[in-house]
Design a protein around this motif. Structure first.
Motif, short mmCIF file in Angstrom:
data_model
loop_
_atom_site.label_atom_id
_atom_site.label_comp_id
_atom_site.label_asym_id
_atom_site.label_seq_id
_atom_site.Cartn_x
_atom_site.Cartn_y
_atom_site.Cartn_z
N HIS A 45 0.84 -1.20 0.00
CA HIS A 45 0.00 0.00 0.00
C HIS A 45 0.87 1.24 0.00
O HIS A 45 2.11 1.15 0.14
N GLY A 46 0.26 2.40 -0.14
CA GLY A 46 0.99 3.65 -0.36
C GLY A 46 2.03 3.96 0.70
O GLY A 46 3.20 4.21 0.37
N PHE A 47 1.65 3.91 1.97
CA PHE A 47 2.60 4.28 3.02
C PHE A 47 3.77 3.30 3.09
O PHE A 47 4.92 3.70 3.26
N ALA A 50 6.14 4.24 0.44
CA ALA A 50 6.88 5.47 0.77
C ALA A 50 8.01 5.17 1.74
O ALA A 50 9.12 5.67 1.61
N LYS A 51 7.72 4.32 2.72
CA LYS A 51 8.71 3.96 3.75
C LYS A 51 9.88 3.18 3.11
O LYS A 51 11.03 3.47 3.38
N LEU A 62 9.96 11.20 4.04
CA LEU A 62 9.12 10.31 3.23
C LEU A 62 8.62 11.08 2.01
O LEU A 62 8.59 12.32 2.04
N LEU A 63 8.22 10.36 0.99
CA LEU A 63 7.69 11.01 -0.21
C LEU A 63 6.43 11.80 0.13
O LEU A 63 5.63 11.37 0.96
N TYR A 65 2.67 13.31 -0.16
CA TYR A 65 1.43 12.62 -0.57
C TYR A 65 1.17 12.82 -2.06
O TYR A 65 0.87 11.88 -2.79
N LEU A 68 3.72 10.90 -4.34
CA LEU A 68 3.54 9.44 -4.31
C LEU A 68 2.28 9.02 -5.06
O LEU A 68 2.33 8.17 -5.96
N TYR A 69 1.16 9.64 -4.70
CA TYR A 69 -0.10 9.15 -5.28
C TYR A 69 -0.29 9.55 -6.74
O TYR A 69 -0.97 8.87 -7.48
N ARG A 99 -7.27 0.09 3.02
CA ARG A 99 -6.07 0.37 2.24
C ARG A 99 -6.34 0.15 0.76
O ARG A 99 -7.22 -0.62 0.39
N ARG B 55 -8.86 9.35 -3.97
CA ARG B 55 -7.72 10.10 -3.45
C ARG B 55 -7.90 10.39 -1.95
O ARG B 55 -6.97 10.24 -1.17
N GLU B 58 -7.38 7.21 0.06
CA GLU B 58 -5.98 6.78 0.02
C GLU B 58 -5.14 7.60 1.00
O GLU B 58 -4.33 7.04 1.76
N SER B 61 -6.00 6.69 4.62
CA SER B 61 -5.34 5.46 5.04
C SER B 61 -3.86 5.71 5.30
O SER B 61 -3.30 5.24 6.30
N ASP B 62 -3.23 6.50 4.43
CA ASP B 62 -1.81 6.82 4.59
C ASP B 62 -1.57 7.57 5.91
O ASP B 62 -0.62 7.27 6.64
N GLU B 65 -1.73 5.06 8.74
CA GLU B 65 -0.56 4.17 8.77
C GLU B 65 0.69 4.94 9.25
O GLU B 65 1.48 4.41 10.02
N ARG B 87 5.46 16.10 4.58
CA ARG B 87 5.04 15.28 3.43
C ARG B 87 4.00 16.02 2.60
O ARG B 87 4.04 15.97 1.37
#
Lengths: 137, 202
Positions: A45-47, A50-51, A62-63, A65, A68-69, A99, B55, B58, B61-62, B65, B87
């Motif tokens: 998943h996205g996070f 990024a990690k 980190l990248l 948002y 990344l997306y 997620r 979006r 997403e 959720s990010d 996390e 970020r």
């Protein structure tokens, strides 16, 4: 020689990148995805991504948002990544938002391999060019 | 008397700053996540529902996390807030370019103009106020400048102050119109007006 602004600006149609060419970030995403796949993690998943990219590049942050997306969106639309939403019931059971999972497709693997070959060829050509001009590295 | 007034105002300002600082530190994480959510809400506003919701979900959720991961690593809430904001700021330009890829600037303007909020605003007194506040004063000044240049030196000393006066009046009139609905209800004048209106009723 006078240069027209629209010829040197990066935000015009002529300067947009060719289809099929991968940006360094896109290459990182695909390579991290493949590394995870090799470790037995079929989806990410996205996070998580990024990690891992931060660890791989030893970056301080980190990248973003948006960065990344946007890249994930582009790769998915190009068919290089497959994406799907997690089952809401499972997310609810774990008490977190659902997620969106990604996985590298076969096309993604091919595109990454092509990009790596292209990069290596460019590096060789650049090094050869410097050697001809007598520039030592 | 003046010195006392300055001291009191300065003290109040200091207290207010300390309170704001304390609130910001205590709720840094909530403020940061709210800022990110607000930005994502704004950047996806007016887009088709599937793209918009994807979006937003997403990033939601990010955020979850990220907070969980940083808490496990032992980061303080203030540090997590800074990392989250970093970020968000780091991706602003990509957010904007993504938005413009989804919708051209012209389409975006159409969506903005068609939204009920903007339609309500355009039909209300604030739109007229904006015209009065920005357009009319500039018009007055332009007319004044042109007239001054046209008539030459003898009448310039009369026309120039008049055009400036007209511009200032239009500006304050416009401000009054714009703020009527938002600020005037706080002012007792409005209460007096309401009282007078009630008295007029048979």
């Amino acid at each position: 020689m006078k240069l027209a602004k629209r010829k040197i600006g990066s935000y015009n149609e002529a300067m947009r990148r060719k289809p099929g060419v991968l940006l360094p970030l896109e290459q990182s995403i695909l390579s991290v995805g493949l590394v995870l796949h090799a470790r037995g993690v079929a989806e990410f998943h996205g996070f998580q991504l990024a990690k891992l990219i931060q660890e791989q590049q030893q970056a301080r942050n980190l990248l973003g948002y948006g960065t990344l997306y946007k890249a994930l969106d582009r790769l998915a639309e190009a068919g290089l990544l497959e994406r799907w939403w997690e089952d809401p019931a499972q997310a609810a059971a774990e008490g977190r938002p659902r997620r969106r999972f990604y996985a590298v497709t076969a096309a993604g693997q091919t595109a990454l391999a092509d990009a790596v070959v292209l990069d290596e060829r460019k590096q060789r050509e650049t090094a050869a060019g410097w050697a001809v001009q007598g520039v030592g590295i | 008397m003046n010195a006392l007034y300055v001291v009191v105002v300065e003290m109040l300002c200091r207290v207010l700053l300390h309170v704001l600082k304390a609130v910001a530190l205590a709720h840094a994480l909530e403020l940061a996540t709210t800022a990110v959510r607000s930005w994502v809400w704004l950047i996806t506003w007016g887009l088709p529902a599937p793209i918009r919701e994807a979006r937003r979900s997403e990033v939601e959720s990010d955020l979850h996390e990220h907070q969980r991961h940083d808490r496990e690593l032992g980061f303080e809430p203030q540090e997590i807030a800074v990392r989250i904001l970093t970020r968000c700021v780091g991706g602003l330009h990509d957010d904007l370019s993504w938005r413009l890829q989804q919708q051209s600037a012209g389409e975006l303007l159409q969506v903005c103009l068609a939204s009920p909020l903007v339609q309500h605003w355009l039909q209300g007194p604030r739109a007229r106020g904006l015209v009065w506040t920005c357009g009319v004063p500039l018009g007055c000044l332009a007319v004044g400048i042109v007239a001054t240049l046209a008539v030459g030196q003898p009448h310039a000393s009369t026309i120039a102050p008049l055009s400036v006066l007209a511009a200032v009046l239009a500006f304050y009139g416009g401000m009054g119109l714009m703020l009527w609905d938002t600020v005037m209800w706080l002012i007792p004048v409005r209460v007096v007006i309401a009282g007078l209106n009630e008295r007029r009723m048979p």
